[in-house]
Design a protein around this motif. Sequence first.
Motif, PDB file in Angstrom:
ATOM      1  N   ILE A  99       1.088  -0.862  -0.052  1.00 29.16           N
ATOM      2  CA  ILE A  99       0.301  -0.272  -0.121  1.00 29.16           C
ATOM      3  C   ILE A  99       1.303   1.160   0.016  1.00 29.16           C
ATOM      4  CG2 ILE A  99      -1.835   1.024   1.141  1.00 29.16           C
ATOM      5  CD1 ILE A  99      -2.149  -1.544   0.153  1.00 29.16           C
ATOM      6  N   SER A 100       0.614   2.534  -1.061  1.00 29.83           N
ATOM      7  CA  SER A 100       1.677   3.442  -0.672  1.00 29.83           C
ATOM      8  C   SER A 100       0.764   4.322  -1.518  1.00 29.83           C
ATOM      9  CB  SER A 100       2.366   2.885  -2.626  1.00 29.83           C
ATOM     10  OG  SER A 100       3.231   4.054  -2.220  1.00 29.83           O
ATOM     11  N   ILE A 101       1.082   5.687  -0.411  1.00 27.08           N
ATOM     12  CA  ILE A 101       0.181   6.514   0.438  1.00 27.08           C
ATOM     13  C   ILE A 101       1.248   7.863  -0.756  1.00 27.08           C
ATOM     14  CG2 ILE A 101      -0.736   8.106   1.663  1.00 27.08           C
ATOM     15  CD1 ILE A 101      -1.404   5.246   2.002  1.00 27.08           C
ATOM     16  N   GLU A 102       0.459   8.527  -1.536  1.00 29.54           N
ATOM     17  CA  GLU A 102       1.081   9.730  -2.890  1.00 29.54           C
ATOM     18  C   GLU A 102      -0.200  10.830  -2.033  1.00 29.54           C
ATOM     19  OE1 GLU A 102       3.355  12.248  -3.361  1.00 29.54           O
ATOM     20  OE2 GLU A 102       4.459  10.570  -3.064  1.00 29.54           O
ATOM     21  N   GLU A 103      -0.180  11.592  -1.732  1.00 27.58           N
ATOM     22  CA  GLU A 103      -0.627  12.863  -2.294  1.00 27.58           C
ATOM     23  C   GLU A 103      -0.765  13.708  -3.831  1.00 27.58           C
ATOM     24  OE1 GLU A 103      -2.816  16.763   0.212  1.00 27.58           O
ATOM     25  OE2 GLU A 103      -0.831  16.053   1.101  1.00 27.58           O
ATOM     26  N   TYR A 104       1.189  13.970  -4.143  1.00 28.46           N
ATOM     27  CA  TYR A 104       1.436  15.267  -5.859  1.00 28.46           C
ATOM     28  C   TYR A 104       1.851  13.627  -6.032  1.00 28.46           C
ATOM     29  CZ  TYR A 104      -0.305  18.192  -2.048  1.00 28.46           C
ATOM     30  OH  TYR A 104      -0.640  19.623  -1.293  1.00 28.46           O
ATOM     31  N   PRO A 105       1.435  12.653  -6.652  1.00 29.42           N
ATOM     32  CA  PRO A 105       2.033  11.882  -7.598  1.00 29.42           C
ATOM     33  C   PRO A 105       3.166  13.025  -8.709  1.00 29.42           C
ATOM     34  CG  PRO A 105      -0.552  12.153  -8.196  1.00 29.42           C
ATOM     35  CD  PRO A 105      -0.077  13.079  -7.032  1.00 29.42           C
ATOM     36  N   ILE A 106       4.068  12.390  -9.257  1.00 32.27           N
ATOM     37  CA  ILE A 106       4.272  13.329 -10.289  1.00 32.27           C
ATOM     38  C   ILE A 106       3.898  12.899 -11.965  1.00 32.27           C
ATOM     39  CG2 ILE A 106       6.856  12.514  -9.355  1.00 32.27           C
ATOM     40  CD1 ILE A 106       7.513  10.189 -11.651  1.00 32.27           C
ATOM     41  N   PRO A 107       4.030  13.802 -12.823  1.00 34.53           N
ATOM     42  CA  PRO A 107       3.355  13.639 -14.080  1.00 34.53           C
ATOM     43  C   PRO A 107       4.279  12.744 -14.786  1.00 34.53           C
ATOM     44  CG  PRO A 107       4.400  15.683 -13.489  1.00 34.53           C
ATOM     45  CD  PRO A 107       5.087  15.417 -12.707  1.00 34.53           C
ATOM     46  N   ILE A 108       2.825  11.673 -15.212  1.00 38.75           N
ATOM     47  CA  ILE A 108       3.040  10.215 -15.744  1.00 38.75           C
ATOM     48  C   ILE A 108       4.361  10.255 -16.943  1.00 38.75           C
ATOM     49  CG2 ILE A 108       1.450  11.219 -17.396  1.00 38.75           C
ATOM     50  CD1 ILE A 108       1.938   7.311 -15.528  1.00 38.75           C
ATOM     51  N   GLU A 109       4.348  11.825 -17.765  1.00 36.67           N
ATOM     52  CA  GLU A 109       5.123  12.390 -19.272  1.00 36.67           C
ATOM     53  C   GLU A 109       6.697  11.864 -18.390  1.00 36.67           C
ATOM     54  OE1 GLU A 109       2.925  14.259 -17.781  1.00 36.67           O
ATOM     55  OE2 GLU A 109       1.892  14.746 -19.666  1.00 36.67           O
ATOM     56  N   LEU A 110       6.444  12.214 -17.416  1.00 36.00           N
ATOM     57  CA  LEU A 110       8.686  11.995 -16.806  1.00 36.00           C
ATOM     58  C   LEU A 110       8.261  10.630 -16.227  1.00 36.00           C
ATOM     59  CD1 LEU A 110       8.700  14.569 -13.890  1.00 36.00           C
ATOM     60  CD2 LEU A 110       9.452  14.846 -16.004  1.00 36.00           C
ATOM     61  N   VAL A 111       7.775   9.617 -16.016  1.00 39.56           N
ATOM     62  CA  VAL A 111       7.924   8.140 -15.889  1.00 39.56           C
ATOM     63  C   VAL A 111       9.068   7.532 -17.248  1.00 39.56           C
ATOM     64  CG1 VAL A 111       7.239   5.855 -15.450  1.00 39.56           C
ATOM     65  CG2 VAL A 111       5.958   7.851 -14.487  1.00 39.56           C
ATOM     66  N   SER A 112       8.051   7.482 -18.500  1.00 39.56           N
ATOM     67  CA  SER A 112       9.726   6.730 -19.375  1.00 39.56           C
ATOM     68  C   SER A 112      11.031   7.333 -19.629  1.00 39.56           C
ATOM     69  CB  SER A 112       8.183   6.878 -20.904  1.00 39.56           C
ATOM     70  OG  SER A 112       8.336   8.521 -20.925  1.00 39.56           O
ATOM     71  N   GLN A 113      10.975   8.302 -19.003  1.00 39.36           N
ATOM     72  CA  GLN A 113      12.422   9.572 -19.465  1.00 39.36           C
ATOM     73  C   GLN A 113      13.464   8.529 -17.694  1.00 39.36           C
ATOM     74  OE1 GLN A 113      12.890  13.574 -19.638  1.00 39.36           O
ATOM     75  NE2 GLN A 113      10.158  13.294 -19.943  1.00 39.36           N
ATOM     76  N   ILE A 114      12.249   8.211 -17.006  1.00 40.20           N
ATOM     77  CA  ILE A 114      13.459   7.183 -15.485  1.00 40.20           C
ATOM     78  C   ILE A 114      14.304   5.695 -15.823  1.00 40.20           C
ATOM     79  CG2 ILE A 114      13.847   6.820 -13.153  1.00 40.20           C
ATOM     80  CD1 ILE A 114      10.969   8.945 -13.330  1.00 40.20           C
ATOM     81  N   ASN A 115      15.800   5.668 -15.140  1.00 41.65           N
ATOM     82  CA  ASN A 115      15.475   4.518 -16.302  1.00 41.65           C
ATOM     83  C   ASN A 115      16.467   3.205 -14.791  1.00 41.65           C
ATOM     84  OD1 ASN A 115      17.464   5.622 -14.473  1.00 41.65           O
ATOM     85  ND2 ASN A 115      19.595   5.581 -15.209  1.00 41.65           N
ATOM     86  N   TYR A 116      14.895   3.060 -14.083  1.00 47.19           N
ATOM     87  CA  TYR A 116      15.149   2.000 -13.235  1.00 47.19           C
ATOM     88  C   TYR A 116      15.182   0.740 -14.192  1.00 47.19           C
ATOM     89  CZ  TYR A 116      14.840   5.686  -9.805  1.00 47.19           C
ATOM     90  OH  TYR A 116      14.637   7.250  -8.777  1.00 47.19           O
ATOM     91  N   ALA A 117      14.578   0.404 -14.943  1.00 50.51           N
ATOM     92  CA  ALA A 117      14.885  -0.485 -16.080  1.00 50.51           C
ATOM     93  C   ALA A 117      16.084  -1.995 -15.571  1.00 50.51           C
ATOM     94  CB  ALA A 117      13.964  -0.459 -17.251  1.00 50.51           C
ATOM     95  N   ARG A 118      17.083  -0.883 -15.431  1.00 53.13           N
ATOM     96  CA  ARG A 118      17.506  -1.654 -15.834  1.00 53.13           C
ATOM     97  C   ARG A 118      18.459  -2.380 -14.006  1.00 53.13           C
ATOM     98  NH1 ARG A 118      22.360   2.908 -16.714  1.00 53.13           N
ATOM     99  NH2 ARG A 118      21.207   3.896 -17.811  1.00 53.13           N
ATOM    100  N   TYR A 119      17.869  -1.815 -13.510  1.00 57.92           N
ATOM    101  CA  TYR A 119      18.181  -1.985 -11.660  1.00 57.92           C
ATOM    102  C   TYR A 119      17.147  -3.089 -11.559  1.00 57.92           C
ATOM    103  CZ  TYR A 119      20.614   1.525 -12.063  1.00 57.92           C
ATOM    104  OH  TYR A 119      22.452   2.520 -12.811  1.00 57.92           O
ATOM    105  N   ALA A 120      15.816  -3.170 -12.135  1.00 56.14           N
ATOM    106  CA  ALA A 120      14.844  -4.618 -12.344  1.00 56.14           C
ATOM    107  C   ALA A 120      15.072  -5.715 -13.553  1.00 56.14           C
ATOM    108  CB  ALA A 120      13.322  -3.921 -11.685  1.00 56.14           C
TER     109      ALA A 120
END
Length: 230
Positions: free
Chosen positions: A89-110
């Motif tokens: 369960i994750s609580i977040e009041e102010y999510p980041i814009p979805i447009e940013l997500v594809s620019q984040i390089n976390y796939a290589r770490y998962a």
Amino acid sequence: MNENSNYFKILTTNDGSNSIYSDFQKSLFHSIHGAVTESNHIFIENGLKYSLKNLNSIRVLEMGLGSGLNILLTWNYLQSNPNFTCTYISIEEYPIPIELVSQINYARYASSLPINSLQIIHQAKWNELIRLSENFSLKKVSANIINLSFQPEFHLIYYDAFAPEVQPELWTTELFEKLYQSLLPNGTLITYCAKGYVKRNLKKVGFKIESLPGPPGKREITRAIKPTEN
């Protein structure tokens, strides 16, 4: 593009993984010394793995979805350890814009997850429990945690709010009391914050405090344990 995207900047930290700088909070989401290194050390090694030593099914509460890194690393660990199951369960009041997500390089770490797993996390419906894989379910809650109430239902809390200087209202005895009550006996709260008054506030509501070595650039982190009820 959502105009709110202009208030966030993607930066590369010292281990090569991305973090996000928020103009709203004037703060970086992760340590500049290494976003993935920090999250792995604090939340996976000293939170998730510690709790799973005595469990095969775990309920995790996260304060601060942010970039989604803690969810991604937890899901990745569960995917490669199928004998465990997790409800997250994750609580977040102010999510980041979805447009940013594809620019984040976390796939290589998962590496145990599909390459678009971070997008799956951020695109999941809010306030609804979604089964992301056979042994991992996620519910994103759009709310201010101060306004929520919980039953004693969690084994582990990832406390990843912005620092006390940025969000002092999230480090009070009143909120810690609520979090204490949300944990089952022997439940754990893990956080990067090791400030003296934060640890004193945790102690005041009944937690047993452990000061642990921190990740690069940080001397200590804090693990707080709810004692077994007599």
